[in-house]
Design an enzyme around this catalytic site. Structure first.
Site, PDB file in Angstrom:
ATOM      1  N   THR A  78      85.937 -19.042  57.877  1.00 59.78           N
ATOM      2  CA  THR A  78      86.943 -19.811  58.593  1.00 59.78           C
ATOM      3  C   THR A  78      87.503 -20.883  57.676  1.00 59.78           C
ATOM      4  O   THR A  78      86.870 -21.244  56.671  1.00 59.78           O
ATOM      5  CB  THR A  78      86.330 -20.482  59.847  1.00 59.78           C
ATOM      6  OG1 THR A  78      87.348 -21.202  60.544  1.00 59.78           O
ATOM      7  CG2 THR A  78      85.236 -21.459  59.454  1.00 59.78           C
ATOM      8  N   ASN A 126      88.662 -23.577  59.457  1.00 67.35           N
ATOM      9  CA  ASN A 126      88.645 -24.615  60.471  1.00 67.35           C
ATOM     10  C   ASN A 126      87.627 -25.691  60.116  1.00 67.35           C
ATOM     11  O   ASN A 126      86.416 -25.448  60.120  1.00 67.35           O
ATOM     12  CB  ASN A 126      88.304 -23.995  61.831  1.00 67.35           C
ATOM     13  CG  ASN A 126      88.441 -24.964  62.976  1.00 67.35           C
ATOM     14  OD1 ASN A 126      87.968 -26.095  62.905  1.00 67.35           O
ATOM     15  ND2 ASN A 126      89.068 -24.514  64.050  1.00 67.35           N
ATOM     16  N   LYS A 156      84.802 -26.430  62.710  1.00 69.52           N
ATOM     17  CA  LYS A 156      83.684 -25.491  62.708  1.00 69.52           C
ATOM     18  C   LYS A 156      82.718 -25.803  61.567  1.00 69.52           C
ATOM     19  O   LYS A 156      81.506 -25.719  61.727  1.00 69.52           O
ATOM     20  CB  LYS A 156      84.192 -24.050  62.581  1.00 69.52           C
ATOM     21  CG  LYS A 156      84.862 -23.509  63.827  1.00 69.52           C
ATOM     22  CD  LYS A 156      85.195 -22.032  63.657  1.00 69.52           C
ATOM     23  CE  LYS A 156      85.813 -21.453  64.912  1.00 69.52           C
ATOM     24  NZ  LYS A 156      86.086 -19.997  64.790  1.00 69.52           N
ATOM     25  N   ASP A 199      82.721 -13.734  66.176  1.00 73.38           N
ATOM     26  CA  ASP A 199      83.801 -13.137  66.957  1.00 73.38           C
ATOM     27  C   ASP A 199      83.498 -13.439  68.413  1.00 73.38           C
ATOM     28  O   ASP A 199      82.373 -13.220  68.881  1.00 73.38           O
ATOM     29  CB  ASP A 199      83.901 -11.636  66.730  1.00 73.38           C
ATOM     30  CG  ASP A 199      85.195 -11.064  67.310  1.00 73.38           C
ATOM     31  OD1 ASP A 199      86.266 -11.614  67.011  1.00 73.38           O
ATOM     32  OD2 ASP A 199      85.127 -10.073  68.064  1.00 73.38           O
ATOM     33  N   GLY A 232      92.365 -21.648  73.917  1.00 74.05           N
ATOM     34  CA  GLY A 232      92.215 -20.296  74.442  1.00 74.05           C
ATOM     35  C   GLY A 232      92.300 -20.253  75.954  1.00 74.05           C
ATOM     36  O   GLY A 232      93.238 -20.780  76.565  1.00 74.05           O
ATOM     37  N   TYR A 233      91.300 -19.641  76.579  1.00 69.81           N
ATOM     38  CA  TYR A 233      91.282 -19.473  78.032  1.00 69.81           C
ATOM     39  C   TYR A 233      90.552 -20.607  78.744  1.00 69.81           C
ATOM     40  O   TYR A 233      90.335 -20.529  79.966  1.00 69.81           O
ATOM     41  CB  TYR A 233      90.621 -18.138  78.385  1.00 69.81           C
ATOM     42  CG  TYR A 233      91.343 -16.938  77.831  1.00 69.81           C
ATOM     43  CD1 TYR A 233      92.434 -16.379  78.489  1.00 69.81           C
ATOM     44  CD2 TYR A 233      90.947 -16.361  76.624  1.00 69.81           C
ATOM     45  CE1 TYR A 233      93.109 -15.278  77.979  1.00 69.81           C
ATOM     46  CE2 TYR A 233      91.613 -15.263  76.097  1.00 69.81           C
ATOM     47  CZ  TYR A 233      92.690 -14.723  76.778  1.00 69.81           C
ATOM     48  OH  TYR A 233      93.359 -13.635  76.262  1.00 69.81           O
ATOM     49  N   LYS A 275      80.979 -29.196  76.736  1.00 67.32           N
ATOM     50  CA  LYS A 275      81.260 -27.756  76.724  1.00 67.32           C
ATOM     51  C   LYS A 275      80.317 -27.024  75.772  1.00 67.32           C
ATOM     52  O   LYS A 275      79.743 -25.978  76.121  1.00 67.32           O
ATOM     53  CB  LYS A 275      82.713 -27.509  76.303  1.00 67.32           C
ATOM     54  CG  LYS A 275      83.048 -26.055  76.011  1.00 67.32           C
ATOM     55  CD  LYS A 275      84.420 -25.926  75.370  1.00 67.32           C
ATOM     56  CE  LYS A 275      84.616 -24.557  74.756  1.00 67.32           C
ATOM     57  NZ  LYS A 275      85.923 -24.414  74.081  1.00 67.32           N
ATOM     58  N   HIS A 313      79.172 -20.179  75.069  1.00 70.70           N
ATOM     59  CA  HIS A 313      78.708 -19.006  74.344  1.00 70.70           C
ATOM     60  C   HIS A 313      78.531 -19.313  72.862  1.00 70.70           C
ATOM     61  O   HIS A 313      77.505 -18.988  72.264  1.00 70.70           O
ATOM     62  CB  HIS A 313      79.705 -17.868  74.527  1.00 70.70           C
ATOM     63  CG  HIS A 313      81.127 -18.251  74.253  1.00 70.70           C
ATOM     64  ND1 HIS A 313      81.773 -19.295  74.891  1.00 70.70           N
ATOM     65  CD2 HIS A 313      82.057 -17.740  73.391  1.00 70.70           C
ATOM     66  CE1 HIS A 313      83.006 -19.404  74.452  1.00 70.70           C
ATOM     67  NE2 HIS A 313      83.212 -18.484  73.530  1.00 70.70           N
ATOM     68  N   ARG A 314      79.518 -19.952  72.272  1.00 68.80           N
ATOM     69  CA  ARG A 314      79.461 -20.249  70.844  1.00 68.80           C
ATOM     70  C   ARG A 314      78.412 -21.318  70.543  1.00 68.80           C
ATOM     71  O   ARG A 314      77.683 -21.225  69.562  1.00 68.80           O
ATOM     72  CB  ARG A 314      80.842 -20.702  70.346  1.00 68.80           C
ATOM     73  CG  ARG A 314      80.909 -20.849  68.841  1.00 68.80           C
ATOM     74  CD  ARG A 314      82.355 -20.971  68.359  1.00 68.80           C
ATOM     75  NE  ARG A 314      82.350 -21.185  66.923  1.00 68.80           N
ATOM     76  CZ  ARG A 314      82.243 -22.373  66.362  1.00 68.80           C
ATOM     77  NH1 ARG A 314      82.145 -23.451  67.117  1.00 68.80           N
ATOM     78  NH2 ARG A 314      82.224 -22.500  65.054  1.00 68.80           N
TER      79      ARG A 314
END
Length: 227
Positions: A9, A11, A14, A71, A153-154, A175, A180-181
């Protein structure tokens, strides 16, 4: 001996997140931004794990260094798991977050079953092909309209019942504690002493890559599986 790991990445957020998780270990975290231009990985796998592996192995081979890739995506029960691995390009190859959210809302119009989950797959690959993988998920519901200004994102559509809010309505740290991440990265960090040994052993091996298969260790330090 210090271990070098490249994140697939550019980013900076991250990179800082990983550096904070691994601050107690002798590891140098780099990103693609630390290197010159290079060909992008082709992510055409059928699963999150496959795409994470493809990306990690691609850059590991290009750079000759261990590479960690992720991913992630959203799967909606009423849509038979869509958008899934196409989450980032659900509304088209150059879709924005707003475009993807708009398409999801249109697809979910009239649906009573709003259950959905995020998935994150991590893959740490060495240039010769072997890789370690981790996967985590987070369950919630899809709202009928966006709420919140944070996240990406969502997140504005993903309602997390335990918070009583969407991911876009809570601070990033809150969060990340359940996402998940966040969970996948925490699991990776908790095993890093073993990961570092694995990386050093694989990097010391003189072993040509085998393009017709890939070799995984999936959180099992005594077995390898061939795919």
């Amino acid at each position: 001996m210090q271990t070098i790991i490249v994140l697939a990445t550019k980013n900076t957020n991250k990179v800082r997140e990983i550096q904070a998780l691994l601050k107690e270990y002798a590891v140098e975290i780099k990103s693609l931004a630390d290197f010159g231009p290079m060909p992008e990985a082709v992510e055409d796998g059928a699963t999150f794990e496959e795409n994470a592996y493809k990306k990690a192995l691609h850059y590991a081979k290009v750079l000759g260094l261990p590479c960690l890739a992720d991913d992630s995506g959203l799967s909606v029960d009423a849509l038979d798991g869509r958008p899934g691995v196409y989450s980032a390009r659900y509304a088209g190859e150059h879709a924005t977050d707003a475009d993807n959210c708009a398409k999801l809302l249109a697809e979910m119009e009239g649906q009573k079953n709003r259950a959905a989950h995020f998935t994150c797959a991590l893959s740490l690959a060495v240039p010769s092909g072997p890789a370690l993988s981790w996967e985590a998920g987070c369950h919630g519901e899809i709202l009928t309209e966006k709420r919140g200004e944070s996240g990406f994102g969502y997140d504005p559509l993903f309602f997390y019942p335990e918070f009583g809010k969407t991911f876009a309505e809570v601070p990033l740290a809150q969060k990340s504690s359940v996402s998940h991440r966040g969970k996948a990265l925490t699991e990776f960090a908790s095993e890093f002493d073993k990961v570092a040994v694995w990386v050093r052993q694989r990097m010391e091996e003189i072993k040509p890559a085998k393009p017709d298969h890939k070799e995984f260790e999936h959180n099992d330090w005594s077995q390898e599986r061939m795919v």
